[in-house]
Design a protein around this motif. Sequence first.
Motif, PDB file in Angstrom:
ATOM      1  N   LEU A 183      -0.595 -15.038 -10.209  1.00 28.14           N
ATOM      2  CA  LEU A 183      -0.634 -15.321 -11.991  1.00 28.14           C
ATOM      3  C   LEU A 183      -1.178 -14.111 -12.270  1.00 28.14           C
ATOM      4  O   LEU A 183      -2.162 -14.488 -13.614  1.00 28.14           O
ATOM      5  CB  LEU A 183      -1.994 -16.335 -11.529  1.00 28.14           C
ATOM      6  N   GLY A 184      -1.972 -13.208 -11.446  1.00 24.85           N
ATOM      7  CA  GLY A 184      -1.415 -11.717 -12.307  1.00 24.85           C
ATOM      8  C   GLY A 184      -2.925 -11.585 -12.171  1.00 24.85           C
ATOM      9  O   GLY A 184      -4.023 -10.774 -12.724  1.00 24.85           O
ATOM     10  N   LEU A 185      -4.560 -12.649 -11.401  1.00 26.70           N
ATOM     11  CA  LEU A 185      -5.631 -12.522 -11.633  1.00 26.70           C
ATOM     12  C   LEU A 185      -5.973 -12.124 -10.195  1.00 26.70           C
ATOM     13  O   LEU A 185      -6.835 -12.072  -9.625  1.00 26.70           O
ATOM     14  CB  LEU A 185      -5.996 -13.618 -11.443  1.00 26.70           C
ATOM     15  N   GLY A 186      -5.280 -11.084  -9.361  1.00 23.93           N
ATOM     16  CA  GLY A 186      -6.007 -10.465  -8.555  1.00 23.93           C
ATOM     17  C   GLY A 186      -6.556  -9.408  -8.595  1.00 23.93           C
ATOM     18  O   GLY A 186      -6.808  -8.611  -9.881  1.00 23.93           O
ATOM     19  N   ALA A 187      -7.584  -9.105  -8.021  1.00 25.90           N
ATOM     20  CA  ALA A 187      -9.035  -8.306  -8.181  1.00 25.90           C
ATOM     21  C   ALA A 187      -9.065  -7.872  -6.764  1.00 25.90           C
ATOM     22  O   ALA A 187      -9.132  -7.975  -5.300  1.00 25.90           O
ATOM     23  CB  ALA A 187      -9.911  -9.113  -8.835  1.00 25.90           C
ATOM     24  N   ARG A 188      -9.938  -6.734  -6.856  1.00 26.02           N
ATOM     25  CA  ARG A 188     -10.204  -5.257  -5.506  1.00 26.02           C
ATOM     26  C   ARG A 188     -11.559  -6.072  -5.932  1.00 26.02           C
ATOM     27  O   ARG A 188     -12.005  -7.375  -6.595  1.00 26.02           O
ATOM     28  CB  ARG A 188     -10.171  -3.978  -6.478  1.00 26.02           C
ATOM     29  N   PRO A 226      -1.159   0.610  12.664  1.00 24.93           N
ATOM     30  CA  PRO A 226      -1.672   2.492  12.470  1.00 24.93           C
ATOM     31  C   PRO A 226      -2.413   2.821  11.439  1.00 24.93           C
ATOM     32  O   PRO A 226      -2.609   4.010  11.423  1.00 24.93           O
ATOM     33  CB  PRO A 226      -0.440   2.831  13.291  1.00 24.93           C
ATOM     34  N   GLU A 227      -1.836   2.305  10.220  1.00 17.83           N
ATOM     35  CA  GLU A 227      -1.902   2.689   9.382  1.00 17.83           C
ATOM     36  C   GLU A 227      -3.338   1.979   8.203  1.00 17.83           C
ATOM     37  O   GLU A 227      -2.599   1.001   6.606  1.00 17.83           O
ATOM     38  CB  GLU A 227      -0.986   3.360   8.036  1.00 17.83           C
ATOM     39  N   PRO A 228      -4.765   1.805   8.534  1.00 19.51           N
ATOM     40  CA  PRO A 228      -5.636   0.934   8.116  1.00 19.51           C
ATOM     41  C   PRO A 228      -5.480   1.352   6.313  1.00 19.51           C
ATOM     42  O   PRO A 228      -4.979   3.038   6.373  1.00 19.51           O
ATOM     43  CB  PRO A 228      -6.395   1.198   8.330  1.00 19.51           C
ATOM     44  N   VAL A 229      -5.301   0.130   5.101  1.00 15.98           N
ATOM     45  CA  VAL A 229      -5.590   1.140   3.807  1.00 15.98           C
ATOM     46  C   VAL A 229      -7.320   0.442   3.622  1.00 15.98           C
ATOM     47  O   VAL A 229      -7.954   0.109   3.708  1.00 15.98           O
ATOM     48  CB  VAL A 229      -4.865   0.252   3.294  1.00 15.98           C
ATOM     49  N   THR A 230      -7.535   1.074   2.408  1.00 18.81           N
ATOM     50  CA  THR A 230      -8.964   0.469   1.664  1.00 18.81           C
ATOM     51  C   THR A 230      -8.488  -0.688   1.003  1.00 18.81           C
ATOM     52  O   THR A 230      -7.196  -1.340   0.491  1.00 18.81           O
ATOM     53  CB  THR A 230      -9.193   1.589  -0.098  1.00 18.81           C
ATOM     54  N   ASN A 231      -9.577  -1.333   0.239  1.00 16.66           N
ATOM     55  CA  ASN A 231      -9.404  -2.999  -0.686  1.00 16.66           C
ATOM     56  C   ASN A 231      -8.834  -2.594  -1.795  1.00 16.66           C
ATOM     57  O   ASN A 231      -7.481  -2.931  -2.323  1.00 16.66           O
ATOM     58  CB  ASN A 231     -10.202  -3.314  -0.734  1.00 16.66           C
ATOM     59  N   ARG A 232      -9.140  -0.858  -2.796  1.00 11.05           N
ATOM     60  CA  ARG A 232      -7.791  -0.589  -3.724  1.00 11.05           C
ATOM     61  C   ARG A 232      -6.843  -0.869  -3.196  1.00 11.05           C
ATOM     62  O   ARG A 232      -6.193  -1.500  -4.409  1.00 11.05           O
ATOM     63  CB  ARG A 232      -8.908   0.564  -3.919  1.00 11.05           C
ATOM     64  N   ALA A 233      -6.029   0.500  -1.926  1.00 12.14           N
ATOM     65  CA  ALA A 233      -5.233  -0.058  -2.025  1.00 12.14           C
ATOM     66  C   ALA A 233      -4.046  -0.734  -1.820  1.00 12.14           C
ATOM     67  O   ALA A 233      -3.400  -1.476  -2.444  1.00 12.14           O
ATOM     68  CB  ALA A 233      -4.698   1.789  -1.166  1.00 12.14           C
ATOM     69  N   PHE A 234      -5.061  -1.935  -0.818  1.00  9.22           N
ATOM     70  CA  PHE A 234      -4.125  -2.997  -0.809  1.00  9.22           C
ATOM     71  C   PHE A 234      -3.912  -4.155  -1.727  1.00  9.22           C
ATOM     72  O   PHE A 234      -2.723  -4.815  -1.879  1.00  9.22           O
ATOM     73  CB  PHE A 234      -4.865  -4.123   0.770  1.00  9.22           C
TER      74      PHE A 234
END
Length: 298
Positions: A183-188, A226-234
């Motif tokens: 819905l375009g409501l994604g948020a970090r 093997p490659e964790p990501v930050t919440n911003r990147a996720f």
Amino acid sequence: MRILITGGTGLIGRHLCKALLQADHEITVLSRQPATVKEKCGATVQAIGSLDEWRRNQVFDAVINLAGEPIVDAAWSTKRRELLWQSRVTLTDALVQRINASNQKPAVLLSGSAVGYYGDGEEQVMDETSPAATDFGAALCVAWEQAALKAVPMGVRVCQLRTGLVLDRTGGILGKMRQPFKLGLGARLGGGHQWMSWVHIDDYVAMVLVLLHNTQASGAFNMTAPEPVTNRAFTEKLARALHRPALFVAPAWVLQLALGDRAYLLLGGQKVIPVGITALGYRFLHPKLEYALSDLVG
């Protein structure tokens, strides 16, 4: 193999049952709602409603312990903390007692845990040798693992599954995030700098099968990609996979106000790498988040 699974009707359990049945294993699932097991896990899966139904002369070659109430879904009142403890530590204690009482003990116990064992590691890279934290989530994991390890003196091989964020098409974290993002409501979350250690459901099941059959495997295993990501990147990668913007931020103070003690589960994180399973030669099907998300939601 004859395998007993606790938590078999959950997200991971259902996928695991399917894979084990395809490999011609005989499955029994412990569930508080045994009448639902065949529908959720497979027509040939047997069900028991209590560990008391495990007879002394009944043989299981392996036990996979996945039971545990969701840790984020309700406020951590005293009653809720007790329920979280009972569904993990107390149940595992009872399970090991039943193993000890059986005439023929299973060769292996694969028992749940979580990367919450490490607490909020900030920028520190953590593997299976990293120490435990002291917060409630970490203490829960430590006690959970210690309960499982009581089976080792009985001659049972024990692996502790330190599980990260399991990504699946319909459930788990993606099940909660998919619709808002569509819905375009994604948020970090907060600053978005916290690390997220994730794993595709197909890799999780495949790793469990490796640990089930590899007789040299024991101890703790980080069940993460093997490659964790930050919440911003996720957040950015999930929005891109769904062809939607992610323009919003859920401020830390709002999450703390809404979730109380549980907020640290979202605002903290772990930069975890799976040294143990990699050392056994496992090669990930989905090592990179963008390809995992493309497979699951693209």
